[in-house]
Design an enzyme around this catalytic site. Structure first.
Site, short mmCIF file in Angstrom:
data_model
loop_
_atom_site.label_atom_id
_atom_site.label_comp_id
_atom_site.label_asym_id
_atom_site.label_seq_id
_atom_site.Cartn_x
_atom_site.Cartn_y
_atom_site.Cartn_z
N LYS A 1 0.84 -1.19 0.00
CA LYS A 1 0.00 0.00 0.00
C LYS A 1 0.88 1.26 0.00
O LYS A 1 0.68 2.17 -0.78
CB LYS A 1 -0.92 -0.03 1.23
CG LYS A 1 -1.83 1.16 1.33
CD LYS A 1 -2.75 1.04 2.54
CE LYS A 1 -3.41 2.38 2.83
NZ LYS A 1 -4.23 2.37 4.02
N GLU B 1 10.72 -4.53 4.33
CA GLU B 1 10.82 -5.94 3.97
C GLU B 1 10.46 -6.16 2.50
O GLU B 1 11.12 -6.90 1.77
CB GLU B 1 9.85 -6.78 4.83
CG GLU B 1 10.18 -6.84 6.31
CD GLU B 1 9.49 -5.74 7.12
OE1 GLU B 1 9.26 -4.64 6.58
OE2 GLU B 1 9.21 -5.99 8.31
N GLY C 1 -4.71 -1.84 5.09
CA GLY C 1 -4.03 -3.00 4.51
C GLY C 1 -4.70 -4.32 4.86
O GLY C 1 -4.89 -5.19 4.01
N ARG C 2 -5.10 -4.48 6.13
CA ARG C 2 -5.68 -5.76 6.56
C ARG C 2 -7.11 -5.96 6.05
O ARG C 2 -7.70 -7.00 6.27
CB ARG C 2 -5.61 -5.87 8.09
CG ARG C 2 -6.20 -4.69 8.84
CD ARG C 2 -5.80 -4.69 10.31
NE ARG C 2 -6.28 -3.51 11.03
CZ ARG C 2 -5.64 -2.35 11.09
NH1 ARG C 2 -4.50 -2.20 10.45
NH2 ARG C 2 -6.12 -1.35 11.78
N GLU D 1 -4.30 -6.14 15.13
CA GLU D 1 -3.84 -4.83 14.65
C GLU D 1 -5.00 -3.83 14.71
O GLU D 1 -4.80 -2.63 14.88
CB GLU D 1 -3.26 -4.92 13.23
CG GLU D 1 -2.36 -3.75 12.87
CD GLU D 1 -1.61 -3.90 11.56
OE1 GLU D 1 -2.22 -3.71 10.49
OE2 GLU D 1 -0.41 -4.22 11.59
N HIS E 1 -3.62 -32.61 18.79
CA HIS E 1 -2.45 -33.36 19.26
C HIS E 1 -1.35 -32.45 19.76
O HIS E 1 -0.21 -32.86 19.89
CB HIS E 1 -1.96 -34.28 18.13
CG HIS E 1 -3.03 -35.24 17.72
ND1 HIS E 1 -3.23 -36.46 18.33
CD2 HIS E 1 -4.03 -35.12 16.81
CE1 HIS E 1 -4.28 -37.06 17.79
NE2 HIS E 1 -4.79 -36.26 16.86
N LYS F 1 9.61 0.37 13.65
CA LYS F 1 10.21 0.58 12.32
C LYS F 1 11.30 1.65 12.41
O LYS F 1 12.38 1.51 11.83
CB LYS F 1 9.14 1.03 11.32
CG LYS F 1 8.12 -0.06 10.98
CD LYS F 1 7.13 0.47 9.95
CE LYS F 1 5.93 -0.45 9.82
NZ LYS F 1 4.90 0.04 8.93
O1 F6P Z 1 3.50 -2.51 9.76
C1 F6P Z 1 2.14 -2.75 9.68
C2 F6P Z 1 1.62 -2.48 8.30
O2 F6P Z 1 1.54 -1.12 8.08
C3 F6P Z 1 0.27 -3.14 8.10
O3 F6P Z 1 -0.77 -2.40 8.59
C4 F6P Z 1 0.27 -3.35 6.63
O4 F6P Z 1 -0.68 -4.30 6.23
C5 F6P Z 1 1.68 -3.81 6.41
O5 F6P Z 1 2.44 -3.04 7.31
C6 F6P Z 1 2.21 -3.67 5.02
O6 F6P Z 1 2.16 -2.35 4.57
P1 F6P Z 1 2.29 -2.00 3.04
O7 F6P Z 1 1.18 -2.67 2.32
O8 F6P Z 1 2.23 -0.52 2.99
O9 F6P Z 1 3.62 -2.53 2.57
#
Ligand code: F6P
Length: 545
Positions: A204, A210, A265-266, A351, A382, A510
């Site tokens: 987003k 990452e 995002g979620r 979240e 189990h 972060k």
């Molecule tokens: O660090 C949390 C977050 O901002 C989430 O809310 C989001 O889904 C995820 O990181 C990934 O963010 P992006 O889609 O901006 O890479």
């Protein structure tokens, strides 16, 4: 924003406290004995899903108080605010219009809906080209594998949906890489051919460390395999609100699909974030997935609270969390293809509702979102079910059970179903000391030995669970299931008085990570840390020599 009464100040709160104090000692079996119709009355259905909530420490009067609580918390008005685009995400001053992403009409949000429709059209074209094997890579070979690189909401939703809809897959394999640990990408690339692989960089913000690190590594992998920079257009797509950053990364505007800041995002799998799912199952199936969610939206918006699945499930969550002190919630899908569902729900619920101040900034002195965890049945039986049956924690459970299997192994599926029903019943009925002793003597143990062991076999029972069933797991029922939990999360946030749509708690980590990275790289410009972190930084540096 005008100050709203916090949960303990809502009129139904003290009544519910009293009711919970009594019901915590109630016997579920007694509740069934007192009401021969309980199994039918504590039941509701919508959009192809049935919710059986009869095995809860709940009677008609507690349910009625919970429904009053929903009313007093303003849930009906807040549902309208959600759908009509009010700025329910008040700390970021935005609406949360994930429902528009699966809507079949604009319903007052025409301008945004037009944007959604044109993005959907572009997404459909891209997805169908890949699904039909019409998209070729730099060597002219057909793309056979798609890797979605994203994290959090840009990973968990599409990963879950693709895995859950395995019986509907076409010929393209979709893979998911999220961890910045290089092993994640390397393991995925191990068996893939660059000439037949495409990447979707899904972010987003297009700022997530990452995702960008994995995206760059993927780009290098492609270039090292012989693709030219001009060829990259055949292999890289992006989904983002930050189109400029995607283009700076080297992905052309034609290959970028938009997102909007009014979707969290979620809550975004319904947008182009779901591109990999549409490639895996084809557009028609993806449209059914959207339709299933829309059916749940309609139900949520137009159904009275007493029959409204998301509201009822939210009231159950609040009941145990706020009145019984339950700090855990367990989700057990009895369908292997839903094994990632607890992971998806962890982000969705924790979240969204893992917060300690109200939407208007007041510190809360009561519990909010419980820890959510679980796994696909029967595996958990189990490992951790021991704790569910005999541990000291109260862990309300949601069982999720498709009634039909997509396989032809019907007998094996019956074993799965039997286990699911048995777990739910066992949690409820438990085993008394008398029954435990009898079982041991029937096994041939002497009286003394039976008396010694019996306490270990006792299961207190009265452990609450819901059962959510559906005819089978299809794109439609999956869409409805995800939307159900989205709306449940919203309602619980409303009752706890929190904003379910921001996530400020992820920011500081972060920032500190950026500082620490500078230190690990040898630049001393990062801020000084506490003594323990300094020691660990030095430990890392020493290990590199
Ligand atoms: O660090 C949390 C977050 O901002 C989430 O809310 C989001 O889904 C995820 O990181 C990934 O963010 P992006 O889609 O901006 O890479």
């Amino acid at each position: 924003m005008t100050a709203r009464a916090l949960l303990p100040d809502l009129p139904a709160y003290s009544t519910l406290k009293d009711q919970a104090a009594k019901l915590q000692f109630a016997s579920l079996e007694d509740l069934f004995n007192a009401d021969s119709n309980r199994a039918n009355t504590f039941n509701a259905s919508a959009a192809g899903l049935q919710l059986d909530y009869s095995k809860h420490l709940l009677n008609a009067s507690a349910l009625s108080s919970l429904l009053q609580l929903a009313e007093q918390a303003g849930i009906p008005q807040s549902i309208e605010r959600l759908f009509s685009g009010a700025h329910v995400n008040n700390t970021e001053d935005r609406p949360a219009l994930h429902t528009l992403l699966r809507a079949s009409s604009g319903d007052g949000q025409e301008a945004r809906f037009q944007e959604v429709c044109s993005a959907r059209e572009r997404m459909q074209i891209m997805a169908q080209r890949l699904y039909r094997g019409e998209h070729t890579g730099y060597s002219g070979a057909t793309i056979t594998d798609v890797i979605n690189i994203g994290i959090g909401g840009s990973d968990l939703g599409p990963r879950l949906v693709t895995q859950a809809l395995k019986p509907f897959h076409g010929n393209v394999q979709c893979h998911y890489v999220s961890n910045v640990d290089p092993a994640d990408l390397l393991d995925t690339l191990e068996t893939l051919n660059p000439a037949t692989t495409a990447f979707i960089i899904c972010s987003k913000s297009f700022r997530t460390e990452e995702t960008l690190a994995n995206g760059l590594a993927a780009r290098n992998w492609m270039l090292n395999a012989g693709a030219t920079t001009a060829d990259l257009d055949k292999h890289f797509l992006a989904v983002t609100t930050n189109l400029q950053a995607a283009q700076d990364f080297g992905i052309s505007a034609a290959n970028c699909l938009p997102m909007w800041d009014w979707v969290g995002g979620r809550y975004s799998v319904w947008s182009a974030v779901g591109l990999s799912c549409a490639i895996a199952v084809g557009w028609d199936r993806f449209a059914e997935f959207l339709a299933g969610a829309e059916a749940m939206d309609q139900h949520f918006r137009h159904t009275d609270a007493k029959s409204n699945l998301p509201i009822l499930m939210s009231l159950l969550e609040v009941w145990y969390c706020s009145f019984f002190g339950a700090s855990n919630h367990v989700v057990l899908p009895y369908d292997h293809s839903l094994q990632r569902f607890p992971d998806f729900l962890q982000q969705l619920t924790m979240e969204s509702n893992g917060k300690r101040v109200s939407a208007d900034g007041r510190q809360l002195d009561y519990a909010t979102a419980p820890v959510l965890w679980g796994s696909a049945g029967t595996m958990g039986q189990h490992s951790f079910h021991q704790l569910l049956h005999q541990g000291t924690l109260l862990c309300p459970v949601d069982f999720i059970l498709p009634l039909n299997t997509h396989t032809d192994a019907e007998q094996q599926h019956r074993i799965l179903v039997a286990n699911c029903l048995a777990q739910s019943r066992t949690l409820m009925v438990g085993r008394s000391l008398e029954d435990a002793t009898k079982a041991l003597t029937e096994r041939g143990l002497g009286d003394d030995e039976a008396a010694r062991l019996a306490p270990h076999l006792v299961m207190p029972g009265n452990r609450p669970s819901s059962m959510i069933t559906m005819q089978s797991l299809t794109p439609h029922s999956l869409g409805a299931l995800l939307a159900l939990y989205e709306h449940r999360t919203y309602c619980s946030g409303l009752i706890w008085r929190i904003n379910s749509f921001d996530q400020w708690g992820v920011e500081l980590g972060k920032e500190i990570s950026t500082d620490i990275l500078a230190r690990l790289e040898g630049t001393e410009c990062g801020n000084a840390m506490d003594a323990a972190t300094e020691r660990l930084i030095n430990l890392f540096k020493d290990a590199q020599q």
